[in-house]
Motif scaffolding. Structure first.
Motif, PDB file in Angstrom:
ATOM      1  N   LEU A  10       0.952  -1.183  -0.002  1.00  0.00           N
ATOM      2  CA  LEU A  10       0.172   0.099  -0.008  1.00  0.00           C
ATOM      3  C   LEU A  10       0.847   1.308   0.082  1.00  0.00           C
ATOM      4  CD1 LEU A  10      -2.828   1.254   0.275  1.00  0.00           C
ATOM      5  CD2 LEU A  10      -2.546   1.145   2.672  1.00  0.00           C
ATOM      6  N   ILE A  11       1.858   1.261   0.671  1.00  0.00           N
ATOM      7  CA  ILE A  11       2.701   2.408   0.700  1.00  0.00           C
ATOM      8  C   ILE A  11       3.521   2.604  -0.509  1.00  0.00           C
ATOM      9  CG2 ILE A  11       5.033   3.134   1.823  1.00  0.00           C
ATOM     10  CD1 ILE A  11       4.290   1.986   4.395  1.00  0.00           C
ATOM     11  N   ALA A  12       3.870   1.712  -1.090  1.00  0.00           N
ATOM     12  CA  ALA A  12       4.488   1.856  -2.805  1.00  0.00           C
ATOM     13  C   ALA A  12       3.628   2.518  -3.530  1.00  0.00           C
ATOM     14  CB  ALA A  12       5.103   0.465  -3.077  1.00  0.00           C
ATOM     15  N   ALA A  13       2.347   1.761  -3.511  1.00  0.00           N
ATOM     16  CA  ALA A  13       1.258   2.089  -4.374  1.00  0.00           C
ATOM     17  C   ALA A  13       0.642   3.676  -4.164  1.00  0.00           C
ATOM     18  CB  ALA A  13      -0.071   1.210  -4.376  1.00  0.00           C
ATOM     19  N   LEU A  14       0.782   4.079  -2.886  1.00  0.00           N
ATOM     20  CA  LEU A  14       0.303   5.605  -2.522  1.00  0.00           C
ATOM     21  C   LEU A  14       1.467   6.351  -2.904  1.00  0.00           C
ATOM     22  CD1 LEU A  14      -1.368   4.978   0.825  1.00  0.00           C
ATOM     23  CD2 LEU A  14      -2.401   5.581  -1.508  1.00  0.00           C
ATOM     24  N   ILE A  15       2.575   6.018  -2.703  1.00  0.00           N
ATOM     25  CA  ILE A  15       3.895   6.836  -3.235  1.00  0.00           C
ATOM     26  C   ILE A  15       3.778   7.141  -4.657  1.00  0.00           C
ATOM     27  CG2 ILE A  15       6.293   7.071  -3.655  1.00  0.00           C
ATOM     28  CD1 ILE A  15       6.507   5.652  -0.783  1.00  0.00           C
ATOM     29  N   PHE A  16       3.501   6.226  -5.446  1.00  0.00           N
ATOM     30  CA  PHE A  16       3.171   6.290  -6.902  1.00  0.00           C
ATOM     31  C   PHE A  16       2.007   7.251  -7.207  1.00  0.00           C
ATOM     32  CE2 PHE A  16       1.719   5.283 -10.974  1.00  0.00           C
ATOM     33  CZ  PHE A  16       3.000   5.187 -11.777  1.00  0.00           C
ATOM     34  N   ILE A  17       0.775   6.772  -6.698  1.00  0.00           N
ATOM     35  CA  ILE A  17      -0.345   7.613  -7.009  1.00  0.00           C
ATOM     36  C   ILE A  17      -0.133   8.788  -6.500  1.00  0.00           C
ATOM     37  CG2 ILE A  17      -2.830   7.654  -6.452  1.00  0.00           C
ATOM     38  CD1 ILE A  17      -2.853   4.788  -6.466  1.00  0.00           C
ATOM     39  N   LEU A  18       0.314   9.369  -5.424  1.00  0.00           N
ATOM     40  CA  LEU A  18       0.346  10.753  -4.963  1.00  0.00           C
ATOM     41  C   LEU A  18       1.466  11.482  -5.430  1.00  0.00           C
ATOM     42  CD1 LEU A  18      -1.048   9.989  -1.371  1.00  0.00           C
ATOM     43  CD2 LEU A  18      -2.271  10.877  -3.195  1.00  0.00           C
ATOM     44  N   ASP A  19       2.705  10.959  -5.605  1.00  0.00           N
ATOM     45  CA  ASP A  19       3.824  11.613  -5.935  1.00  0.00           C
ATOM     46  C   ASP A  19       4.330  11.418  -7.378  1.00  0.00           C
ATOM     47  OD1 ASP A  19       6.006  13.713  -5.356  1.00  0.00           O
ATOM     48  OD2 ASP A  19       7.301  11.500  -5.203  1.00  0.00           O
ATOM     49  N   VAL A  20       4.395  10.289  -7.899  1.00  0.00           N
ATOM     50  CA  VAL A  20       5.066  10.036  -9.262  1.00  0.00           C
ATOM     51  C   VAL A  20       4.165  10.362 -10.127  1.00  0.00           C
ATOM     52  CG1 VAL A  20       6.252   8.414 -10.658  1.00  0.00           C
ATOM     53  CG2 VAL A  20       6.803   8.386  -8.249  1.00  0.00           C
ATOM     54  N   ARG A  21       2.777   9.819 -10.068  1.00  0.00           N
ATOM     55  CA  ARG A  21       1.916   9.860 -11.229  1.00  0.00           C
ATOM     56  C   ARG A  21       1.535  11.396 -11.597  1.00  0.00           C
ATOM     57  NH1 ARG A  21      -3.797   9.818 -11.374  1.00  0.00           N
ATOM     58  NH2 ARG A  21      -4.663   9.325 -13.584  1.00  0.00           N
ATOM     59  N   PRO A  22       1.134  12.147 -10.625  1.00  0.00           N
ATOM     60  CA  PRO A  22       1.027  13.616 -11.040  1.00  0.00           C
ATOM     61  C   PRO A  22       1.980  14.300 -11.611  1.00  0.00           C
ATOM     62  CG  PRO A  22       0.208  12.904  -8.677  1.00  0.00           C
ATOM     63  CD  PRO A  22       1.134  11.961  -9.167  1.00  0.00           C
ATOM     64  N   ALA A  23       3.431  14.028 -11.396  1.00  0.00           N
ATOM     65  CA  ALA A  23       4.373  14.514 -11.946  1.00  0.00           C
ATOM     66  C   ALA A  23       4.626  14.194 -13.375  1.00  0.00           C
ATOM     67  CB  ALA A  23       5.686  14.399 -11.129  1.00  0.00           C
ATOM     68  N   VAL A  24       4.415  12.715 -13.563  1.00  0.00           N
ATOM     69  CA  VAL A  24       4.514  12.120 -15.161  1.00  0.00           C
ATOM     70  C   VAL A  24       3.543  12.142 -16.122  1.00  0.00           C
ATOM     71  CG1 VAL A  24       6.910  10.980 -14.241  1.00  0.00           C
ATOM     72  CG2 VAL A  24       4.398   9.693 -14.288  1.00  0.00           C
ATOM     73  N   ARG A  25       2.217  12.346 -15.388  1.00  0.00           N
ATOM     74  CA  ARG A  25       1.165  12.433 -16.191  1.00  0.00           C
ATOM     75  C   ARG A  25       0.991  13.195 -17.550  1.00  0.00           C
ATOM     76  NH1 ARG A  25      -4.128  13.723 -13.464  1.00  0.00           N
ATOM     77  NH2 ARG A  25      -2.507  13.675 -11.762  1.00  0.00           N
ATOM     78  N   ASN A  26       1.456  14.355 -17.351  1.00  0.00           N
ATOM     79  CA  ASN A  26       1.204  15.218 -18.676  1.00  0.00           C
ATOM     80  C   ASN A  26       2.715  15.429 -19.175  1.00  0.00           C
ATOM     81  OD1 ASN A  26      -1.399  15.545 -18.369  1.00  0.00           O
ATOM     82  ND2 ASN A  26      -1.209  17.031 -16.624  1.00  0.00           N
ATOM     83  N   VAL A  27       3.706  14.889 -19.087  1.00  0.00           N
ATOM     84  CA  VAL A  27       4.982  15.205 -19.864  1.00  0.00           C
ATOM     85  C   VAL A  27       4.910  14.716 -21.210  1.00  0.00           C
ATOM     86  CG1 VAL A  27       7.388  14.232 -19.907  1.00  0.00           C
ATOM     87  CG2 VAL A  27       6.265  14.882 -17.706  1.00  0.00           C
ATOM     88  N   GLY A  28       5.317  15.712 -22.057  1.00  0.00           N
ATOM     89  CA  GLY A  28       5.076  15.417 -23.483  1.00  0.00           C
ATOM     90  C   GLY A  28       3.797  15.850 -24.141  1.00  0.00           C
ATOM     91  N   ARG A  29       2.634  16.000 -23.404  1.00  0.00           N
ATOM     92  CA  ARG A  29       1.582  16.287 -24.080  1.00  0.00           C
ATOM     93  C   ARG A  29       1.414  17.930 -24.236  1.00  0.00           C
ATOM     94  NH1 ARG A  29      -2.500  12.951 -20.359  1.00  0.00           N
ATOM     95  NH2 ARG A  29      -1.703  10.693 -20.990  1.00  0.00           N
ATOM     96  N   SER A  30       0.887  18.142 -25.490  1.00  0.00           N
ATOM     97  CA  SER A  30       0.612  19.653 -25.743  1.00  0.00           C
ATOM     98  C   SER A  30      -0.800  19.945 -25.560  1.00  0.00           C
ATOM     99  CB  SER A  30       1.068  20.008 -27.080  1.00  0.00           C
ATOM    100  OG  SER A  30       0.342  19.091 -28.008  1.00  0.00           O
ATOM    101  N   GLU A  31      -1.126  20.708 -24.471  1.00  0.00           N
ATOM    102  CA  GLU A  31      -2.645  21.073 -24.010  1.00  0.00           C
ATOM    103  C   GLU A  31      -2.674  22.479 -24.278  1.00  0.00           C
ATOM    104  OE1 GLU A  31      -3.840  19.371 -20.679  1.00  0.00           O
ATOM    105  OE2 GLU A  31      -3.093  17.295 -20.967  1.00  0.00           O
ATOM    106  N   GLY A  32      -3.675  22.911 -24.948  1.00  0.00           N
ATOM    107  CA  GLY A  32      -4.169  24.240 -24.851  1.00  0.00           C
ATOM    108  C   GLY A  32      -5.010  24.897 -23.564  1.00  0.00           C
ATOM    109  N   PRO A  33      -5.407  25.952 -23.928  1.00  0.00           N
ATOM    110  CA  PRO A  33      -6.071  26.402 -22.501  1.00  0.00           C
ATOM    111  C   PRO A  33      -7.245  25.726 -22.190  1.00  0.00           C
ATOM    112  CG  PRO A  33      -6.218  27.907 -24.658  1.00  0.00           C
ATOM    113  CD  PRO A  33      -5.404  26.760 -24.735  1.00  0.00           C
TER     114      PRO A  33
END
Length: 96
Positions: free
Chosen positions: A69-92
């Motif tokens: 659970l600790i490993a999954a929560l670290i990924f979900i709360l820290d890593v996933r938000p950081a890497v989620r939008n890398v490389g995606r071009s989004e407009g306003p």
């Protein structure tokens, strides 16, 4: 009391499975771009966490499931938000 533990183990399994699937879906360069270790490390760690939590659901005992659970929560709360939008071009107003 056994039912309460079984519900907790199932919740931990679902959480770690979700984190594992998200780790698989995220492109490898996103981890390096945001300095969040490597994709291989996260997929391996979350794969083991998912297997341990599934074992706890099946067997009814799980000493190491809270580590999963600790490993999954670290990924979900820290890593996933950081890497989620890398490389995606989004407009306003969303993706173009």
């Amino acid at each position: 009391m056994w039912l309460v533990y079984q519900i907790i183990y199932i919740a931990i399994f679902v959480t770690s499975l979700y984190a594992f699937i998200e780790a698989l879906r995220t492109p490898a360069p996103a981890y390096a771009a945001m300095d969040k270790q490597t994709k291989k490390l996260w997929v391996g760690l979350l794969g083991v966490a998912t297997a341990l939590s599934l074992l706890a659901v099946v067997s009814g005992t799980g000493m190491l499931t809270f580590l999963a659970l600790i490993a999954a929560l670290i990924f979900i709360l820290d890593v996933r938000p950081a890497v989620r939008n890398v490389g995606r071009s989004e407009g306003p107003y969303g993706p173009w």
